[in-house]
Write a protein that holds these residues in place. Structure first.
Motif, PDB file in Angstrom:
ATOM      1  N   LEU A 451      44.971  47.681  37.506  1.00 28.78           N
ATOM      2  CA  LEU A 451      45.140  47.264  36.070  1.00 28.78           C
ATOM      3  C   LEU A 451      46.470  47.687  35.570  1.00 28.78           C
ATOM      4  CD1 LEU A 451      41.494  47.508  35.041  1.00 28.78           C
ATOM      5  CD2 LEU A 451      42.756  45.442  35.371  1.00 28.78           C
ATOM      6  N   LEU A 452      47.532  46.887  35.389  1.00 32.73           N
ATOM      7  CA  LEU A 452      48.762  47.436  34.935  1.00 32.73           C
ATOM      8  C   LEU A 452      48.575  47.442  33.249  1.00 32.73           C
ATOM      9  CD1 LEU A 452      51.513  45.481  36.628  1.00 32.73           C
ATOM     10  CD2 LEU A 452      50.509  47.645  37.252  1.00 32.73           C
ATOM     11  N   LYS A 453      49.621  48.350  32.793  1.00 37.42           N
ATOM     12  CA  LYS A 453      49.371  48.818  31.118  1.00 37.42           C
ATOM     13  C   LYS A 453      49.303  47.516  30.387  1.00 37.42           C
ATOM     14  CE  LYS A 453      52.082  51.591  27.660  1.00 37.42           C
ATOM     15  NZ  LYS A 453      53.133  52.223  27.699  1.00 37.42           N
ATOM     16  N   GLU A 454      50.053  46.374  30.646  1.00 37.70           N
ATOM     17  CA  GLU A 454      49.681  45.134  29.965  1.00 37.70           C
ATOM     18  C   GLU A 454      48.368  44.496  29.910  1.00 37.70           C
ATOM     19  OE1 GLU A 454      54.152  45.713  31.343  1.00 37.70           O
ATOM     20  OE2 GLU A 454      51.971  45.718  32.120  1.00 37.70           O
ATOM     21  N   ALA A 455      47.714  44.804  31.011  1.00 36.89           N
ATOM     22  CA  ALA A 455      46.372  44.290  31.311  1.00 36.89           C
ATOM     23  C   ALA A 455      45.286  44.307  30.052  1.00 36.89           C
ATOM     24  CB  ALA A 455      45.632  44.788  32.453  1.00 36.89           C
ATOM     25  N   ALA A 456      44.633  43.381  29.848  1.00 32.69           N
ATOM     26  CA  ALA A 456      43.466  43.592  28.808  1.00 32.69           C
ATOM     27  C   ALA A 456      42.194  44.359  29.532  1.00 32.69           C
ATOM     28  CB  ALA A 456      42.778  42.313  28.606  1.00 32.69           C
ATOM     29  N   ASN A 457      41.485  44.952  28.734  1.00 30.65           N
ATOM     30  CA  ASN A 457      40.471  45.823  28.949  1.00 30.65           C
ATOM     31  C   ASN A 457      39.265  44.959  29.722  1.00 30.65           C
ATOM     32  OD1 ASN A 457      37.967  47.632  29.263  1.00 30.65           O
ATOM     33  ND2 ASN A 457      38.902  48.872  27.657  1.00 30.65           N
ATOM     34  N   PRO A 458      39.199  45.353  31.064  1.00 29.59           N
ATOM     35  CA  PRO A 458      38.177  44.620  31.801  1.00 29.59           C
ATOM     36  C   PRO A 458      36.727  44.482  31.372  1.00 29.59           C
ATOM     37  CG  PRO A 458      38.416  46.694  32.824  1.00 29.59           C
ATOM     38  CD  PRO A 458      39.515  46.433  31.773  1.00 29.59           C
ATOM     39  N   TYR A 459      36.353  45.491  30.490  1.00 29.36           N
ATOM     40  CA  TYR A 459      35.311  45.622  29.550  1.00 29.36           C
ATOM     41  C   TYR A 459      35.027  44.740  28.520  1.00 29.36           C
ATOM     42  CZ  TYR A 459      34.526  48.730  33.765  1.00 29.36           C
ATOM     43  OH  TYR A 459      34.416  49.218  34.698  1.00 29.36           O
ATOM     44  N   HIS A 460      36.240  44.081  28.015  1.00 28.31           N
ATOM     45  CA  HIS A 460      35.985  43.198  26.964  1.00 28.31           C
ATOM     46  C   HIS A 460      35.143  42.230  27.139  1.00 28.31           C
ATOM     47  CE1 HIS A 460      37.248  40.163  23.994  1.00 28.31           C
ATOM     48  NE2 HIS A 460      38.026  41.312  23.343  1.00 28.31           N
ATOM     49  N   PRO A 461      34.140  41.955  26.138  1.00 23.55           N
ATOM     50  CA  PRO A 461      33.253  40.919  26.049  1.00 23.55           C
ATOM     51  C   PRO A 461      33.409  39.462  26.728  1.00 23.55           C
ATOM     52  CG  PRO A 461      33.080  41.957  23.844  1.00 23.55           C
ATOM     53  CD  PRO A 461      34.039  42.432  24.573  1.00 23.55           C
ATOM     54  N   LYS A 462      34.819  39.040  26.502  1.00 28.53           N
ATOM     55  CA  LYS A 462      35.255  37.793  27.021  1.00 28.53           C
ATOM     56  C   LYS A 462      35.644  38.058  28.776  1.00 28.53           C
ATOM     57  CE  LYS A 462      37.411  36.063  23.060  1.00 28.53           C
ATOM     58  NZ  LYS A 462      38.438  35.185  22.188  1.00 28.53           N
ATOM     59  N   SER A 463      35.904  39.306  29.224  1.00 26.68           N
ATOM     60  CA  SER A 463      36.155  39.734  30.475  1.00 26.68           C
ATOM     61  C   SER A 463      34.720  39.385  31.339  1.00 26.68           C
ATOM     62  CB  SER A 463      36.755  40.843  30.580  1.00 26.68           C
ATOM     63  OG  SER A 463      38.138  40.925  29.991  1.00 26.68           O
ATOM     64  N   ILE A 464      33.815  40.460  30.693  1.00 24.42           N
ATOM     65  CA  ILE A 464      32.540  40.243  31.062  1.00 24.42           C
ATOM     66  C   ILE A 464      31.835  39.005  31.166  1.00 24.42           C
ATOM     67  CG2 ILE A 464      30.114  41.198  31.147  1.00 24.42           C
ATOM     68  CD1 ILE A 464      31.517  43.670  29.679  1.00 24.42           C
ATOM     69  N   ARG A 465      32.080  37.988  30.152  1.00 24.61           N
ATOM     70  CA  ARG A 465      31.292  36.718  30.276  1.00 24.61           C
ATOM     71  C   ARG A 465      32.163  35.973  31.415  1.00 24.61           C
ATOM     72  NH1 ARG A 465      27.070  34.098  27.617  1.00 24.61           N
ATOM     73  NH2 ARG A 465      27.733  31.964  27.051  1.00 24.61           N
ATOM     74  N   ALA A 466      33.370  36.237  31.772  1.00 22.23           N
ATOM     75  CA  ALA A 466      33.937  35.216  32.593  1.00 22.23           C
ATOM     76  C   ALA A 466      33.663  35.960  33.941  1.00 22.23           C
ATOM     77  CB  ALA A 466      35.420  35.336  32.543  1.00 22.23           C
ATOM     78  N   ALA A 467      33.608  37.450  34.061  1.00 26.95           N
ATOM     79  CA  ALA A 467      33.227  37.601  35.628  1.00 26.95           C
ATOM     80  C   ALA A 467      31.806  37.887  36.012  1.00 26.95           C
ATOM     81  CB  ALA A 467      33.926  39.274  35.494  1.00 26.95           C
ATOM     82  N   GLY A 468      31.079  37.925  34.805  1.00 22.51           N
ATOM     83  CA  GLY A 468      29.475  38.319  35.330  1.00 22.51           C
ATOM     84  C   GLY A 468      29.296  39.792  35.691  1.00 22.51           C
ATOM     85  N   SER A 469      28.351  39.837  36.528  1.00 26.84           N
ATOM     86  CA  SER A 469      27.876  41.413  36.964  1.00 26.84           C
ATOM     87  C   SER A 469      29.098  41.810  37.888  1.00 26.84           C
ATOM     88  CB  SER A 469      26.860  41.409  37.609  1.00 26.84           C
ATOM     89  OG  SER A 469      26.704  40.520  38.602  1.00 26.84           O
ATOM     90  N   ALA A 470      30.021  40.962  38.290  1.00 29.63           N
ATOM     91  CA  ALA A 470      31.158  41.385  39.338  1.00 29.63           C
ATOM     92  C   ALA A 470      31.844  42.416  38.648  1.00 29.63           C
ATOM     93  CB  ALA A 470      32.013  39.990  39.523  1.00 29.63           C
ATOM     94  N   ILE A 471      32.049  42.263  37.249  1.00 26.69           N
ATOM     95  CA  ILE A 471      32.886  43.305  36.691  1.00 26.69           C
ATOM     96  C   ILE A 471      32.448  44.555  36.833  1.00 26.69           C
ATOM     97  CG2 ILE A 471      31.830  43.944  34.247  1.00 26.69           C
ATOM     98  CD1 ILE A 471      35.311  42.358  34.433  1.00 26.69           C
ATOM     99  N   PHE A 472      31.285  44.716  37.208  1.00 25.19           N
ATOM    100  CA  PHE A 472      30.848  46.359  37.438  1.00 25.19           C
ATOM    101  C   PHE A 472      30.750  46.520  38.912  1.00 25.19           C
ATOM    102  CE2 PHE A 472      28.769  44.964  33.505  1.00 25.19           C
ATOM    103  CZ  PHE A 472      29.152  45.944  32.471  1.00 25.19           C
ATOM    104  N   ARG A 473      30.964  45.703  39.833  1.00 24.50           N
ATOM    105  CA  ARG A 473      31.038  45.955  41.081  1.00 24.50           C
ATOM    106  C   ARG A 473      32.203  46.168  41.629  1.00 24.50           C
ATOM    107  NH1 ARG A 473      25.632  43.818  42.188  1.00 24.50           N
ATOM    108  NH2 ARG A 473      25.254  42.386  40.780  1.00 24.50           N
ATOM    109  N   MET A 474      33.699  45.998  40.980  1.00 25.10           N
ATOM    110  CA  MET A 474      34.638  46.300  41.726  1.00 25.10           C
ATOM    111  C   MET A 474      35.349  47.737  41.264  1.00 25.10           C
ATOM    112  SD  MET A 474      37.603  45.301  42.975  1.00 25.10           S
ATOM    113  CE  MET A 474      37.362  43.361  43.204  1.00 25.10           C
TER     114      MET A 474
END
Length: 578
Positions: A451-474
């Motif tokens: 995740l480069l400096k510009e990237a949003a936080n992967p644990y933002h609610p919208k990120s988790i909503r889009a990724a599902g549980s995959a966000i915790f598997r990467m």
């Protein structure tokens, strides 16, 4: 001047002198803290210069001072344990003002009353502690953290209901690298039923009340260990009289913290097997309803909707029944608590109204609410008023919201070996794009995302909503800005790692060969790649029909990963035939 005038003049002079003295005293007493400290240090320095060498002031406390205290008390630890204890001490002092952790500030007293007194328990019990051991009302982690450092194989559960201190405990566990330790961020009630082999507490609650509190969870033969003052006979007597059916007094050890006047009592009760006439089951504890937006718990939870709050707390919110079910099933250790939905609560109340009169439990019986899947341990429950819940429910789910701990993300170093296959590097600023691309990356076999400096936080609610549980598997790493990436890319190229960048000016992606190890880099939404990267890397483009300027960033990456995976499978099939 007449006599009367002379008396008045003298009185005025006296009043002026008195006022001047008062002003001087006020100015002195209201010196800034730094000025007082500087004056004190200067005075101590002058005193030290005037003393003979044998009477000079002692050096400021440090790790050697901590070691000397433990050796003097016949509690020798390993170098690693000393360093962990010193690190904990520094965190305790650094965070004390923010989290209100302790009222003891003097170094020797902190060592004696906090660290030595805690570890003396292990020594008195021949360094054998029951496991798992619940620290009831642990506060700043006492006695559990020093005991965990001294007895690393013992499994600990730290129970604390004050959110600020829970946050501190998470920071300590991460900073010290402690394992087999769980933080239960809630008060432990009589409904707590997780099986444990021991409970320890140095809280002021009466012994009998604590024994009743842990009766359901403490297994037969398990110990309830109380760190008490010297005058606790009335408490012991009351506990023996009221709890003899469930406990027996195992030990009562009077001791003194070595080289101090502080007297202590270590009182241990052993849990007996239940008698045939078992007590009725208790319903789960009903959490209090939070109705004020100024409530500290609500402010903490609401902060988890923002990137700043997620980063500061190391926690996030998960929305959606399916995602919550998967996370609780597959990542139970990350789950910190559940925010109950007022709509589901009302549905539970309606269900209670429909049962027969003989089985009616009443609208406040949490056991009839649609509670989550079992996670092997209890989780704190939070109830919010409808108005407060609506401020959190940004997706309109009208369902429970899960609070999770976010795994720490380490910084990517160019000298680290890049794994075989594709490593994805993304600077996406839209959290939904982050979630979508992580979901695609996991689906197509990417091992790590930088995740480069510009990237949003992967644990933002919208990120988790889009990724599902995959966000915790990467697996994730933090990288520099996309503007500063070139030196690191040049460094990893020496490992034989290629860089492939997505750009509209690049070659047709279907015409290129992917290296065995490579980094796939996407540009920022809108601006794309910096000019320097376009010139110094292999750029590829995804063919499109004329008239369309570009694809969605996350979609473009998904197509590129699909193409890489397709060619990888084709190459594998050729090798098998040959």
């Amino acid at each position: 001047m007449d006599l009367r005038s002379a008396k008045e003049a003298a009185k005025g002079t006296k009043t002026a002198k008195s006022a001047a003295k008062s002003t001087k005293r006020q100015n002195s007493s209201f010196q800034p803290q730094g000025a007082k400290s500087s004056a004190r240090q200067a005075r101590q320095s002058r005193q030290a210069r005037c003393l003979p060498p044998s009477q000079a002031l002692p050096p400021p406390p440090g790790l050697p001072s901590l070691k000397r205290w433990f050796i003097k008390c016949n509690l020798p630890l390993s170098d690693k344990q000393y360093k962990q204890l010193w690190q904990y001490h520094n965190l305790l002092r650094e965070k004390n003002e923010e989290y209100d952790l302790t009222r003891i500030f003097q170094f020797d007293e902190m060592v004696q009353k906090h660290y030595i007194d805690s570890i003396l328990v292990a020594q008195l019990l021949d360094w054998t502690l029951p496991s798992p051991l619940l620290d009831l009302g642990t506060g700043a982690g006492l006695p559990a953290i020093p005991l965990k450092i001294a007895c690393p194989e013992t499994e600990f559960i730290l129970s604390e209901g004050r959110h600020k201190r829970v946050r501190f405990l998470h920071e300590v566990v991460e900073a010290l690298g402690l394992e087999k330790i769980e933080i239960y961020g809630h008060k432990t009630s009589a409904s707590f039923s997780r099986p444990i082999r021991g409970v320890i507490t140095r809280a002021v609650e009466p012994i009998a009340k604590t024994l009743a509190r842990v009766k359901r969870s403490l297994q037969p033969g398990g110990w309830a260990i109380f760190m008490k003052g010297p005058k606790c006979e009335p408490e012991i007597k009351e506990a023996i009289e009221s709890m003899s059916r469930f406990y027996r007094l195992e030990r009562d050890i009077a001791y003194t913290i070595p080289h101090t006047p502080h007297q202590r009592r270590l009182v241990i009760f052993e849990r007996l097997s239940d008698q045939p006439e078992t007590e009725p089951e208790l319903s789960p504890q009903i959490p209090p309803l939070i109705e004020s937006p100024a409530n500290e718990t609500f402010k903490w939870i609401k902060a988890l909707l923002t990137p700043r709050g997620i980063k500061k707390e190391g926690q996030a919110l998960v929305f959606g029944r399916k995602i919550i079910t998967e996370v609780m099933r597959d990542f139970p250790k990350l789950c910190l608590g559940l925010i109950l939905s007022p709509s589901e609560e009302r549905a539970g109340e309606q269900k209670n109204m429909e049962v027969s009169e003989q089985d009616k439990a009443g609208p406040q019986d949490l056991s009839r609410w649609p509670l989550p899947l079992e996670t092997g341990r209890q989780m704190p429950l939070y109830r919010l008023s409808h108005q407060l819940y609506r401020q959190l429910d940004i997706f309109g789910t009208e369902a429970k919201i899960l609070i999770v701990q976010t795994p720490p993300i380490k910084t990517w170093q160019a000298d680290e070996m890049v794994e075989a296959g594709c490593t994805l590097m993304i600077p996406f600023q839209d959290p939904e794009n982050i979630g979508a691309v992580i979901r695609s990356a996991l689906a197509f076999g990417v091992r790590e995302v930088i995740l480069l400096k510009e990237a949003a936080n992967p644990y933002h609610p919208k990120s988790i909503r889009a990724a599902g549980s995959a966000i915790f598997r990467m697996s994730y790493r933090r990288g520099p800005s996309i503007q500063e990436i070139q030196p690191l890319i040049q460094a990893v190229s020496s490992q034989g790692v290629g860089l492939i960048s997505l750009s509209m000016e690049g070659a047709d992606i279907s015409q290129i060969e992917f290296p065995d190890r490579f980094i796939l880099l996407a540009g920022v939404e809108g601006p794309g790649l910096p000019q320097g990267l376009r010139a110094s890397s292999q750029t590829v483009a995804i063919p499109m029909e004329p008239g369309l300027e570009s694809l969605n960033a996350a979609t473009a990456v998904a197509i590129a990963l699909y193409e890489w995976r397709r060619k990888l499978k084709a190459k594998s099939a050729v090798y098998k035939k040959s």
